[in-house]
Design a protein around this motif. Structure first.
Motif, PDB file in Angstrom:
ATOM      1  N   VAL A 295       0.834  -0.973  -0.067  1.00 46.40           N
ATOM      2  CA  VAL A 295      -0.047   0.025  -0.064  1.00 46.40           C
ATOM      3  C   VAL A 295       0.738   1.253  -0.091  1.00 46.40           C
ATOM      4  O   VAL A 295       0.706   2.248  -0.838  1.00 46.40           O
ATOM      5  CB  VAL A 295      -1.103   0.066   1.296  1.00 46.40           C
ATOM      6  CG1 VAL A 295      -1.651   1.492   1.214  1.00 46.40           C
ATOM      7  CG2 VAL A 295      -2.127  -1.217   1.073  1.00 46.40           C
ATOM      8  N   PHE A 296       2.058   1.171   1.002  1.00 41.87           N
ATOM      9  CA  PHE A 296       2.709   2.268   0.872  1.00 41.87           C
ATOM     10  C   PHE A 296       3.462   2.436  -0.429  1.00 41.87           C
ATOM     11  O   PHE A 296       3.673   3.741  -0.863  1.00 41.87           O
ATOM     12  CB  PHE A 296       3.683   2.165   2.078  1.00 41.87           C
ATOM     13  CG  PHE A 296       3.185   2.497   3.349  1.00 41.87           C
ATOM     14  CD1 PHE A 296       2.367   3.381   3.604  1.00 41.87           C
ATOM     15  CD2 PHE A 296       3.728   1.897   4.475  1.00 41.87           C
ATOM     16  CE1 PHE A 296       1.820   3.345   4.908  1.00 41.87           C
ATOM     17  CE2 PHE A 296       3.233   1.682   5.472  1.00 41.87           C
ATOM     18  CZ  PHE A 296       2.312   2.823   6.092  1.00 41.87           C
ATOM     19  N   THR A 301       5.521   7.754  -5.461  1.00 46.27           N
ATOM     20  CA  THR A 301       5.587   7.680  -6.923  1.00 46.27           C
ATOM     21  C   THR A 301       6.933   6.783  -7.229  1.00 46.27           C
ATOM     22  O   THR A 301       6.920   6.184  -8.075  1.00 46.27           O
ATOM     23  CB  THR A 301       5.690   9.316  -7.434  1.00 46.27           C
ATOM     24  OG1 THR A 301       4.715   9.809  -7.299  1.00 46.27           O
ATOM     25  CG2 THR A 301       6.293   9.164  -8.958  1.00 46.27           C
ATOM     26  N   PRO A 302       8.100   6.863  -6.390  1.00 46.93           N
ATOM     27  CA  PRO A 302       9.100   6.222  -6.768  1.00 46.93           C
ATOM     28  C   PRO A 302       9.019   4.742  -6.848  1.00 46.93           C
ATOM     29  O   PRO A 302       9.468   3.919  -7.314  1.00 46.93           O
ATOM     30  CB  PRO A 302      10.106   6.532  -5.670  1.00 46.93           C
ATOM     31  CG  PRO A 302       9.781   8.184  -5.359  1.00 46.93           C
ATOM     32  CD  PRO A 302       8.254   7.857  -5.393  1.00 46.93           C
ATOM     33  N   ALA A 305       6.366   1.579  -9.260  1.00 46.95           N
ATOM     34  CA  ALA A 305       6.771   0.784 -10.128  1.00 46.95           C
ATOM     35  C   ALA A 305       6.517  -0.620  -9.610  1.00 46.95           C
ATOM     36  O   ALA A 305       6.468  -1.623 -10.659  1.00 46.95           O
ATOM     37  CB  ALA A 305       8.005   1.097 -10.863  1.00 46.95           C
ATOM     38  N   ILE A 306       6.755  -0.916  -8.357  1.00 44.31           N
ATOM     39  CA  ILE A 306       6.719  -2.334  -8.157  1.00 44.31           C
ATOM     40  C   ILE A 306       5.351  -2.858  -8.204  1.00 44.31           C
ATOM     41  O   ILE A 306       5.205  -3.975  -8.656  1.00 44.31           O
ATOM     42  CB  ILE A 306       7.291  -2.421  -6.507  1.00 44.31           C
ATOM     43  CG1 ILE A 306       8.647  -1.939  -6.438  1.00 44.31           C
ATOM     44  CG2 ILE A 306       7.034  -3.763  -5.908  1.00 44.31           C
ATOM     45  CD1 ILE A 306       9.208  -1.880  -5.095  1.00 44.31           C
ATOM     46  N   PRO A 307       4.237  -2.237  -7.564  1.00 41.70           N
ATOM     47  CA  PRO A 307       3.054  -2.682  -7.752  1.00 41.70           C
ATOM     48  C   PRO A 307       2.513  -2.902  -9.176  1.00 41.70           C
ATOM     49  O   PRO A 307       1.784  -3.805  -9.704  1.00 41.70           O
ATOM     50  CB  PRO A 307       1.934  -1.946  -7.005  1.00 41.70           C
ATOM     51  CG  PRO A 307       2.735  -0.711  -6.663  1.00 41.70           C
ATOM     52  CD  PRO A 307       4.218  -1.037  -6.573  1.00 41.70           C
ATOM     53  N   ARG A 308       2.770  -1.795 -10.092  1.00 42.08           N
ATOM     54  CA  ARG A 308       2.595  -1.735 -11.288  1.00 42.08           C
ATOM     55  C   ARG A 308       3.264  -3.050 -12.324  1.00 42.08           C
ATOM     56  O   ARG A 308       2.762  -3.624 -12.997  1.00 42.08           O
ATOM     57  CB  ARG A 308       3.275  -0.487 -12.009  1.00 42.08           C
ATOM     58  CG  ARG A 308       2.093   0.725 -11.653  1.00 42.08           C
ATOM     59  CD  ARG A 308       2.329   1.892 -12.515  1.00 42.08           C
ATOM     60  NE  ARG A 308       3.752   2.202 -13.112  1.00 42.08           N
ATOM     61  CZ  ARG A 308       4.265   3.009 -12.357  1.00 42.08           C
ATOM     62  NH1 ARG A 308       3.872   3.741 -11.515  1.00 42.08           N
ATOM     63  NH2 ARG A 308       5.778   3.156 -12.607  1.00 42.08           N
ATOM     64  N   ALA A 309       4.376  -3.396 -11.747  1.00 40.51           N
ATOM     65  CA  ALA A 309       5.027  -4.719 -12.351  1.00 40.51           C
ATOM     66  C   ALA A 309       4.309  -5.782 -11.861  1.00 40.51           C
ATOM     67  O   ALA A 309       4.545  -6.811 -12.635  1.00 40.51           O
ATOM     68  CB  ALA A 309       6.617  -4.496 -12.107  1.00 40.51           C
TER      69      ALA A 309
END
Length: 399
Positions: A295-296, A301-302, A305-309
């Motif tokens: 969630v964090f 923004t930085p 990318a992890i949840p998007r991947a």
């Protein structure tokens, strides 16, 4: 807001399916009677081997299968809706029935460690309580989990510290190793031999299904309750997630400390059994710490990318889970590919796991850029819901 929630749930599902692989890797590579053992691991207890084992037990084992079960509880509600919705309820029951079929096929024909059957059976219980409010779901699931965890911990502690004659213990160890050697030969044989041995090991695991059924049902209730409370959708306050993170870190430190102590002290049997019991009991809070971190990440923004991947991996979790079994059995089982059963140590298994992680992250993104859902998700959906489009429309793909 809906887009963020979908990304979060899919990212958590992707994290779960990838994390499970590192825990399952030893079960593909060596016979099940020694797969989770450190003291009887076929390749010894060198520093690198023990380090991978400690990290796996500390940060991965039980956490991601727990997360996967919680999220499956959420899917019960997302697919079936409220209990008053008879049409969606019928769809949900067909979905679970086909999952039973997939679980049986996967467990007996591909890999004995299948969880799909357990999830489907537990789903038939959770579908009756899916309309309960969040508080009741969490309270009931937590009560079941605590009671069974305490019983398990007491039983393991009693077994761990009950005096056992040295000759009796040596005899039991010799029987276990002989069983492992026979299974090793079968898994390393031709296709039929590995298939038969896999089916035998699947049958050997079935007596544990009632306990797995109860514990999985409890986790699904906890997951659905957390979803309704906004915890799994990213709607809870930062204070809630900070508390979950702190509680999970404290639980994880206790679990990690026990396994580190076990490794340092030469893998004593008693401490090892207690560590496994504590690891099992504290799986939910450590899992929710991973939820808080995700969630964090979605709010930063930085790190977003992890949840998007991970989200595409989660959208294709069914395909990716079964693909892991096909890949790993092709690497390790005889008559299916490389036939490396019994030949790869834990560091090598970790390297193979990371390679599959990378491949599944890339392949899931590539596939979903072109198709609406994963290939097995599409097959499953056709079976329980009817015809569905697979290839994306050109306009949607461009958008």
């Amino acid at each position: 807001m809906n887009k963020d929630r979908i990304v979060l749930l899919d990212a958590l599902r992707g994290l779960g399916v990838l994390g499970i692989l590192l825990c399952n890797a030893p079960d593909f590579a060596v016979p099940p009677v020694v797969a989770e053992s450190a003291s009887h691991w076929p390749h010894g207890t060198g520093p690198a081997t023990l380090s991978v084992w400690v990290v796996t037990q500390w940060l991965f084992q039980r956490k991601f299968v727990t997360l996967f079960a919680m999220l499956f509880g959420v899917s019960i509600f997302l697919v079936g809706g409220e209990r008053s919705d008879k049409d969606r309820g019928a769809i949900l029951r067909r979905r679970l029935l086909w999952m039973v079929v997939f679980g049986l096929l996967h467990g007996f024909l591909i890999w004995y460690g299948d969880v799909l059957l357990s999830y489907a059976l537990a789903g038939f219980v959770v579908l009756f309580v899916r309309s309960w409010p969040a508080r009741k779901l969490i309270r009931t699931g937590l009560t079941i989990w605590i009671v069974f965890s305490l019983l398990s911990l007491v039983g393991l502690s009693f077994a761990a510290f009950t005096p056992q004659a040295a000759d009796q213990q040596a005899l039991e160890t010799a029987k276990m190793l002989a069983k492992a050697k026979a299974a090793e030969a079968a898994y390393g044989g031709d296709f039929l031999q590995s298939l038969v041995q896999n089916a035998k090991d699947r049958l050997a695991f079935l007596p544990a299904e009632p306990i797995i059924f109860v514990m999985t049902s409890a986790l699904m209730m906890l997951g659905l309750g957390a979803f309704k409370a906004g915890v799994l959708t990213g709607e809870a306050s930062g204070r809630v997630y900070r508390r979950l993170l702190v509680g999970g870190v404290l639980a994880s430190l206790l679990v990690g400390g026990l396994f580190v102590a076990e490794a340092v002290m030469g893998l004593p049997r008693g401490l090892g059994m207690v560590a496994v019991g504590v690891q099992w009991a504290l799986a939910p809070p450590t899992t929710l710490a991973y939820v808080a971190l995700m969630v964090f990440a979605t709010r930063s923004t930085p790190w977003s990318a992890i949840p998007r991947a991970l989200a595409p991996v989660g959208q294709m979790a069914f395909t990716n889970y079964l693909a892991q079994s096909v890949i790993m059995t092709a690497i390790f089982y005889g008559g299916r590919g490389l036939g490396l059963h019994g030949e790869v140590d834990r560091p090598g298994l970790a390297a193979i796991t990371v390679a599959i992680w990378i491949a599944q992250i890339l392949w899931s993104r590539w596939w979903l850029d072109r198709f609406e859902m994963g290939p097995l998700e599409w097959v499953w959906r056709r079976l329980y819901r009817g015809p569905s489009p697979l290839r994306k429309r050109v306009s949607a793909a461009i958008a």
